[in-house]
Design an enzyme around this catalytic site. Sequence first.
Site, PDB file in Angstrom:
ATOM      1  N   LYS A 210      41.634   9.901 -30.687  1.00  0.00           N
ATOM      2  CA  LYS A 210      41.633  11.081 -31.549  1.00  0.00           C
ATOM      3  C   LYS A 210      40.597  12.099 -31.070  1.00  0.00           C
ATOM      4  O   LYS A 210      40.888  13.270 -30.892  1.00  0.00           O
ATOM      5  CB  LYS A 210      41.330  10.627 -32.987  1.00  0.00           C
ATOM      6  CG  LYS A 210      41.296  11.720 -34.003  1.00  0.00           C
ATOM      7  CD  LYS A 210      41.185  11.113 -35.403  1.00  0.00           C
ATOM      8  CE  LYS A 210      40.831  12.176 -36.418  1.00  0.00           C
ATOM      9  NZ  LYS A 210      40.738  11.621 -37.781  1.00  0.00           N
ATOM     10  N   GLU A 216      34.059   3.689 -25.191  1.00  0.00           N
ATOM     11  CA  GLU A 216      34.866   2.616 -24.595  1.00  0.00           C
ATOM     12  C   GLU A 216      36.133   3.186 -23.965  1.00  0.00           C
ATOM     13  O   GLU A 216      36.492   2.854 -22.829  1.00  0.00           O
ATOM     14  CB  GLU A 216      35.285   1.595 -25.669  1.00  0.00           C
ATOM     15  CG  GLU A 216      34.161   0.763 -26.238  1.00  0.00           C
ATOM     16  CD  GLU A 216      33.492   1.404 -27.443  1.00  0.00           C
ATOM     17  OE1 GLU A 216      33.562   2.658 -27.583  1.00  0.00           O
ATOM     18  OE2 GLU A 216      32.876   0.666 -28.227  1.00  0.00           O
ATOM     19  N   GLY A 272      41.767   7.264 -38.159  1.00  0.00           N
ATOM     20  CA  GLY A 272      42.112   6.363 -37.055  1.00  0.00           C
ATOM     21  C   GLY A 272      42.895   5.145 -37.516  1.00  0.00           C
ATOM     22  O   GLY A 272      43.927   4.794 -36.959  1.00  0.00           O
ATOM     23  N   ARG A 273      42.407   4.490 -38.585  1.00  0.00           N
ATOM     24  CA  ARG A 273      43.065   3.250 -39.021  1.00  0.00           C
ATOM     25  C   ARG A 273      44.350   3.509 -39.783  1.00  0.00           C
ATOM     26  O   ARG A 273      45.016   2.565 -40.204  1.00  0.00           O
ATOM     27  CB  ARG A 273      42.083   2.412 -39.845  1.00  0.00           C
ATOM     28  CG  ARG A 273      41.470   3.141 -41.025  1.00  0.00           C
ATOM     29  CD  ARG A 273      40.291   2.367 -41.574  1.00  0.00           C
ATOM     30  NE  ARG A 273      39.567   3.083 -42.614  1.00  0.00           N
ATOM     31  CZ  ARG A 273      38.599   3.970 -42.388  1.00  0.00           C
ATOM     32  NH1 ARG A 273      38.264   4.298 -41.152  1.00  0.00           N
ATOM     33  NH2 ARG A 273      37.958   4.555 -43.385  1.00  0.00           N
ATOM     34  N   GLU A 358      37.170  -1.403 -43.055  1.00  0.00           N
ATOM     35  CA  GLU A 358      36.559  -0.124 -42.689  1.00  0.00           C
ATOM     36  C   GLU A 358      36.770   0.878 -43.824  1.00  0.00           C
ATOM     37  O   GLU A 358      35.983   1.788 -44.027  1.00  0.00           O
ATOM     38  CB  GLU A 358      37.145   0.400 -41.372  1.00  0.00           C
ATOM     39  CG  GLU A 358      36.170   1.294 -40.625  1.00  0.00           C
ATOM     40  CD  GLU A 358      36.639   1.667 -39.231  1.00  0.00           C
ATOM     41  OE1 GLU A 358      37.841   1.915 -39.033  1.00  0.00           O
ATOM     42  OE2 GLU A 358      35.791   1.736 -38.324  1.00  0.00           O
ATOM     43  N   HIS A 389      46.727 -26.242 -40.027  1.00  0.00           N
ATOM     44  CA  HIS A 389      46.122 -27.345 -39.282  1.00  0.00           C
ATOM     45  C   HIS A 389      44.678 -27.042 -38.916  1.00  0.00           C
ATOM     46  O   HIS A 389      44.104 -27.698 -38.057  1.00  0.00           O
ATOM     47  CB  HIS A 389      46.966 -27.647 -38.044  1.00  0.00           C
ATOM     48  CG  HIS A 389      48.353 -28.083 -38.414  1.00  0.00           C
ATOM     49  ND1 HIS A 389      48.705 -29.403 -38.531  1.00  0.00           N
ATOM     50  CD2 HIS A 389      49.437 -27.355 -38.767  1.00  0.00           C
ATOM     51  CE1 HIS A 389      49.971 -29.476 -38.916  1.00  0.00           C
ATOM     52  NE2 HIS A 389      50.438 -28.247 -39.071  1.00  0.00           N
ATOM     53  N   LYS A 509      26.270   2.732 -32.590  1.00  0.00           N
ATOM     54  CA  LYS A 509      26.671   3.557 -31.438  1.00  0.00           C
ATOM     55  C   LYS A 509      25.475   4.330 -30.894  1.00  0.00           C
ATOM     56  O   LYS A 509      25.256   4.401 -29.684  1.00  0.00           O
ATOM     57  CB  LYS A 509      27.723   4.598 -31.894  1.00  0.00           C
ATOM     58  CG  LYS A 509      29.123   4.103 -32.021  1.00  0.00           C
ATOM     59  CD  LYS A 509      30.038   5.330 -32.110  1.00  0.00           C
ATOM     60  CE  LYS A 509      31.322   5.031 -32.832  1.00  0.00           C
ATOM     61  NZ  LYS A 509      32.085   6.228 -33.154  1.00  0.00           N
TER      62      LYS A 509
HETATM   63  C1  G6Q Z   1      39.235   4.290 -37.653  1.00  0.00           C
HETATM   64  C2  G6Q Z   1      37.979   4.580 -36.975  1.00  0.00           C
HETATM   65  C3  G6Q Z   1      37.861   4.041 -35.573  1.00  0.00           C
HETATM   66  C4  G6Q Z   1      38.514   4.888 -34.502  1.00  0.00           C
HETATM   67  C5  G6Q Z   1      37.997   4.448 -33.136  1.00  0.00           C
HETATM   68  C6  G6Q Z   1      38.634   5.218 -32.009  1.00  0.00           C
HETATM   69  O1  G6Q Z   1      39.550   4.667 -38.737  1.00  0.00           O
HETATM   70  O2  G6Q Z   1      37.742   5.920 -37.053  1.00  0.00           O
HETATM   71  O3  G6Q Z   1      38.334   2.723 -35.437  1.00  0.00           O
HETATM   72  O4  G6Q Z   1      39.897   4.802 -34.580  1.00  0.00           O
HETATM   73  O5  G6Q Z   1      36.604   4.587 -33.098  1.00  0.00           O
HETATM   74  O6  G6Q Z   1      38.380   6.578 -32.119  1.00  0.00           O
HETATM   75  P1  G6Q Z   1      39.123   7.614 -31.201  1.00  0.00           P
HETATM   76  O7  G6Q Z   1      40.575   7.572 -31.496  1.00  0.00           O
HETATM   77  O8  G6Q Z   1      38.525   8.946 -31.521  1.00  0.00           O
HETATM   78  O9  G6Q Z   1      38.849   7.205 -29.776  1.00  0.00           O
END
Ligand code: G6Q
Length: 543
Positions: A210, A216, A272-273, A358, A389, A509
Amino acid sequence: MTTGTTALGERPAWKALAAHHQEIAGKHLRQLFADDPTRGQKFTAEFGGIFLDYSKNRITAETVKLLLQLAEESGLKARIEAMFTGEKINITENRAVLHVALRAKEGESILVDGVDQVPLVLAVLDKMAGFADRIRSGDWKGCTGKRIKNVVNIGIGGSDLGPVMAYEALKHYSQRDLTFRFVSNVDGTDFAETVVDLKADETLFLVASKTFTTLETMTNAHSAREWFLAGIGGDEAAVAKHFVAISTNAKEVSKFGIDTANMFEFWDWVGGRYSMDSAIGLSTMVAIGPENFRAMLDGFHQMDQHFRTTPFDKNLPVLIGLLTVWYTDFFNAQTVAVLPYEQYLKRFPAYLQQLTMESNGKHVTLDGKHVDADTGPIYWGEPGTNGQHSFYQLIHQGTRLIPCDFIGFYKTNNPLGRHHDMLMANVFAQAEALAFGKTAEEVKAEGVAEALIPHKVFEGNRPSNVILAEVLTPEVLGKLIALYEHAVFTQGTIWSIDSFDQWGVELGKVLATRILGELESADGKLTHDTSTNALIERYRANK
Ligand code: G6Q
């Protein structure tokens, strides 16, 4: 803005629930079932082929009444409307929360700052469909004229967990001559193992971020670019055919070297989620095809409408959300186990962990006060029957109360002898065993030695929901995800928290960025606490 400002403990329904809990805590599900021969039919609800049996919960009609009253007193109806109409309910980021717009239908209109978002969503979907078709048909050629065989999604968190889960869940519907892989971890092993057997000129990278600044993802994207260039002999012009971006940040995308014509857009009102059905789902669409993807969106949309318009006493996400509040706050339950009896849903619990934890792992209310009850429980789980199990022992005979969601299907995509009946027999058996257990008398009647009787007793009275659907299709998956999204919303509304920010991921972070510099330079004075200083020094000396 409707924020449900009355403190939770002050709401009349909350107080009534606290008193009611005293009465019900000592009652056994055996008794509740014996008291009401219609219980197994009464506490059920169904929508769009998703059936919920919530009769094996530690509730009576009075509990449900009070929980529904709590939802009313917490302003749930108004909050739902606020979300669906684009109010900026994510107050700490001043954003609308409109994942429901991602599955809106043509002709609907949802305004944000006066601009209708629905046509924008539909245009991106069309662009995704055109692209997916070209990859699937082989029309899109790589730099050496070969078709794309491998699709690698690079993303993390919300830009990874949803795509991975959906790919696994819908593998049955996927195009099998394409390989899909997902890289998320900054651990170089993830990238190295992902590409170890891939050919660069047959591989397409979807860089899903996003912000397009996530450490990462950008590190993996740069490594992918280097790996790709090394594999094809260094021709920079070839990058355009092998890298596309999914992002809200056109500036950073073009800085990375991806043509913005190959960028699939989404918007800051998608968390994001909550983004697996946006352009972040491009890998899903390439895998299962545009038609199936649209069927999934339709499933989401149906559940959205159900959540928005159905009276709360028949509203699946509301009921599930309220039951979670009941156990978290009145029974002190710490966790919820999600147990899909469907191998394709193997990543569903991991996906739900982010969605739920989250979103509702917050201790501050919308008006900045410390929340006066426990919030988001820990979600966890594994597909059945594997979990039986291993950790089910603790659910059956441990000292903790763990409400369980069992998810099962009448039919399987892979009929094989008696497998499916055996699988489903276990769903019903587990829910039954948890609820009713086995008394000392029953154990004794089996001739068990006196000393062993306590060990073989199952106390029972352990609550569960059973969720059933016909078969796992894209549409059903959409409904299931939306069911949990809105259950999370229901809980967040009761607790008066912002379910759509995630400030809790920030501090780590910032510290990691600072420490990275310290790990890479051999000297420099360390000013952390003595433990962190010593760990950094030890690492420097041994790396
Ligand atoms: C979700 C969070 C988080 C996000 C990641 C990736 O709700 O905001 O998990 O999706 O940190 O972020 P980017 O899509 O910006 O790389």
